[in-house]
Design a protein around this motif. Structure first.
Motif, PDB file in Angstrom:
ATOM      1  N   LEU A 122      71.771 134.411  32.048  1.00 41.94           N
ATOM      2  CA  LEU A 122      72.043 133.486  33.148  1.00 41.94           C
ATOM      3  C   LEU A 122      72.523 134.200  34.414  1.00 41.94           C
ATOM      4  N   ILE A 123      73.183 135.347  34.235  1.00 35.96           N
ATOM      5  CA  ILE A 123      73.774 136.052  35.380  1.00 35.96           C
ATOM      6  C   ILE A 123      73.280 137.482  35.548  1.00 35.96           C
ATOM      7  N   ALA A 124      72.349 137.910  34.717  1.00 37.70           N
ATOM      8  CA  ALA A 124      71.874 139.302  34.744  1.00 37.70           C
ATOM      9  C   ALA A 124      71.343 139.717  36.113  1.00 37.70           C
ATOM     10  N   HIS A 125      70.808 138.764  36.858  1.00 39.01           N
ATOM     11  CA  HIS A 125      70.196 139.045  38.163  1.00 39.01           C
ATOM     12  C   HIS A 125      71.227 139.214  39.290  1.00 39.01           C
ATOM     13  N   ILE A 126      72.476 138.863  39.052  1.00 39.78           N
ATOM     14  CA  ILE A 126      73.508 138.910  40.095  1.00 39.78           C
ATOM     15  C   ILE A 126      74.067 140.327  40.168  1.00 39.78           C
ATOM     16  N   ASP A 127      73.978 140.929  41.358  1.00 40.03           N
ATOM     17  CA  ASP A 127      74.352 142.343  41.416  1.00 40.03           C
ATOM     18  C   ASP A 127      75.595 142.671  42.242  1.00 40.03           C
ATOM     19  N   ASN A 128      76.330 141.673  42.722  1.00 37.79           N
ATOM     20  CA  ASN A 128      77.571 141.987  43.432  1.00 37.79           C
ATOM     21  C   ASN A 128      78.606 140.881  43.208  1.00 37.79           C
ATOM     22  N   GLU A 129      79.875 141.243  43.433  1.00 31.45           N
ATOM     23  CA  GLU A 129      80.981 140.326  43.150  1.00 31.45           C
ATOM     24  C   GLU A 129      80.940 139.071  44.022  1.00 31.45           C
ATOM     25  N   LYS A 130      80.510 139.208  45.246  1.00 33.51           N
ATOM     26  CA  LYS A 130      80.456 138.050  46.154  1.00 33.51           C
ATOM     27  C   LYS A 130      79.498 136.989  45.602  1.00 33.51           C
ATOM     28  N   ASP A 131      78.297 137.418  45.205  1.00 31.63           N
ATOM     29  CA  ASP A 131      77.316 136.479  44.656  1.00 31.63           C
ATOM     30  C   ASP A 131      77.778 135.913  43.312  1.00 31.63           C
ATOM     31  N   MET A 132      78.433 136.762  42.509  1.00 30.37           N
ATOM     32  CA  MET A 132      78.950 136.313  41.212  1.00 30.37           C
ATOM     33  C   MET A 132      80.028 135.248  41.427  1.00 30.37           C
ATOM     34  N   THR A 133      80.904 135.484  42.390  1.00 29.15           N
ATOM     35  CA  THR A 133      81.978 134.525  42.700  1.00 29.15           C
ATOM     36  C   THR A 133      81.383 133.187  43.125  1.00 29.15           C
ATOM     37  N   GLU A 134      80.363 133.237  43.969  1.00 32.28           N
ATOM     38  CA  GLU A 134      79.709 132.025  44.436  1.00 32.28           C
ATOM     39  C   GLU A 134      79.030 131.279  43.274  1.00 32.28           C
ATOM     40  N   PHE A 135      78.343 132.020  42.430  1.00 36.25           N
ATOM     41  CA  PHE A 135      77.640 131.429  41.285  1.00 36.25           C
ATOM     42  C   PHE A 135      78.628 130.749  40.338  1.00 36.25           C
ATOM     43  N   ILE A 136      79.676 131.473  39.956  1.00 38.83           N
ATOM     44  CA  ILE A 136      80.659 130.931  39.017  1.00 38.83           C
ATOM     45  C   ILE A 136      81.399 129.747  39.636  1.00 38.83           C
ATOM     46  N   GLY A 137      81.756 129.865  40.913  1.00 36.78           N
ATOM     47  CA  GLY A 137      82.452 128.769  41.591  1.00 36.78           C
ATOM     48  C   GLY A 137      81.642 127.486  41.561  1.00 36.78           C
ATOM     49  N   LYS A 138      80.364 127.594  41.858  1.00 36.25           N
ATOM     50  CA  LYS A 138      79.476 126.419  41.851  1.00 36.25           C
ATOM     51  C   LYS A 138      79.351 125.846  40.441  1.00 36.25           C
ATOM     52  N   HIS A 139      79.123 126.734  39.483  1.00 31.60           N
ATOM     53  CA  HIS A 139      78.982 126.323  38.086  1.00 31.60           C
ATOM     54  C   HIS A 139      80.246 125.643  37.562  1.00 31.60           C
ATOM     55  N   LEU A 140      81.381 126.265  37.832  1.00 30.32           N
ATOM     56  CA  LEU A 140      82.658 125.691  37.368  1.00 30.32           C
ATOM     57  C   LEU A 140      82.898 124.322  37.997  1.00 30.32           C
ATOM     58  N   PHE A 141      82.589 124.200  39.274  1.00 30.65           N
ATOM     59  CA  PHE A 141      82.754 122.912  39.962  1.00 30.65           C
ATOM     60  C   PHE A 141      81.982 121.808  39.224  1.00 30.65           C
ATOM     61  N   GLU A 142      80.774 122.142  38.759  1.00 30.66           N
ATOM     62  CA  GLU A 142      79.949 121.173  38.036  1.00 30.66           C
ATOM     63  C   GLU A 142      80.486 120.892  36.633  1.00 30.66           C
ATOM     64  N   ARG A 143      81.093 121.896  36.021  1.00 30.15           N
ATOM     65  CA  ARG A 143      81.500 121.769  34.621  1.00 30.15           C
ATOM     66  C   ARG A 143      82.939 121.295  34.419  1.00 30.15           C
ATOM     67  N   LEU A 144      83.793 121.486  35.422  1.00 30.24           N
ATOM     68  CA  LEU A 144      85.205 121.135  35.259  1.00 30.24           C
ATOM     69  C   LEU A 144      85.456 119.688  34.840  1.00 30.24           C
ATOM     70  N   PRO A 145      84.710 118.708  35.359  1.00 31.72           N
ATOM     71  CA  PRO A 145      84.961 117.335  34.893  1.00 31.72           C
ATOM     72  C   PRO A 145      84.813 117.177  33.370  1.00 31.72           C
ATOM     73  N   PHE A 146      83.962 117.986  32.776  1.00 39.46           N
ATOM     74  CA  PHE A 146      83.786 117.952  31.318  1.00 39.46           C
ATOM     75  C   PHE A 146      84.893 118.753  30.637  1.00 39.46           C
TER      76      PHE A 146
END
Length: 173
Positions: A122-146
């Motif tokens: 799911l994250i193998a293509h992400i090559d820097n911390e900035k993009d990883m932070t953005e990806f995880i932040g978005k994902h967590l935002f969607e998943r936190l209600p659960f």
């Protein structure tokens, strides 16, 4: 009692789960491993060959099968499991089940996942911390209600696995 560990990838569901299971003298079951055994394919192969919709249906089916067992064990589910097919409701309504959310900050998850990204499709293509932070932040935002519906929430930031296990035990008993 069945203990269900939920949380984002790299939150420690497997490593903490195994330690906690040993401490409580419970069996440890990883839902993805259970699915692979039943399907005779790896999770990534199921996704590739049969598609995500098929996977999510089977995931819900096998989760339900496990939640209906009358035994004590610890179940670690995939990071997305609570977010699909009414699975979080299924976990919360099941008899003799406690849900535990291993809660990690975005920065903790970024640090852990940058080291392991090669093993995580799911994250193998992400090559820097900035993009990883953005990806995880978005994902967590969607998943936190659960995730936040879990009966027990355990913060894992800056803690050793043994401390996390102790925190869980204190909450349970």
């Amino acid at each position: 009692m069945i203990l269900v560990l939920i949380g984002y990838m790299a939150s420690g569901k497997t490593s903490v789960g195994k330690k906690l299971a040993r401490k409580l003298n419970y069996d440890f079951v990883d839902l993805d491993d259970f699915i692979e055994e039943k399907e005779q394919l790896s999770v990534s192969e199921v996704f590739k060959v049969k598609g995500e919709i098929y996977f999510r249906k089977q995931e819900a089916r096998y989760l339900n099968e496990l939640l209906n067992l009358d035994s004590n064990f610890l179940l670690s589910v995939g990071g997305g499991t609570p977010c699909y097919s009414g699975n979080m409701d299924r976990i919360l309504k099941a008899k003799n089940v406690k849900s535990i959310y291993l809660k990690a900050s975005i920065s903790t998850l970024v640090k852990k996942l940058m080291k392991k990204k090669a093993t995580r499709p799911l994250i193998a293509h992400i090559d820097n911390e900035k993009d990883m932070t953005e990806f995880i932040g978005k994902h967590l935002f969607e998943r936190l209600p659960f995730y936040n519906q879990a009966e027990i929430k355990i913060a894992i930031d800056h803690k050793l696995k043994d401390e996390i296990v102790e925190d869980i035990v204190l909450e349970l008993f």
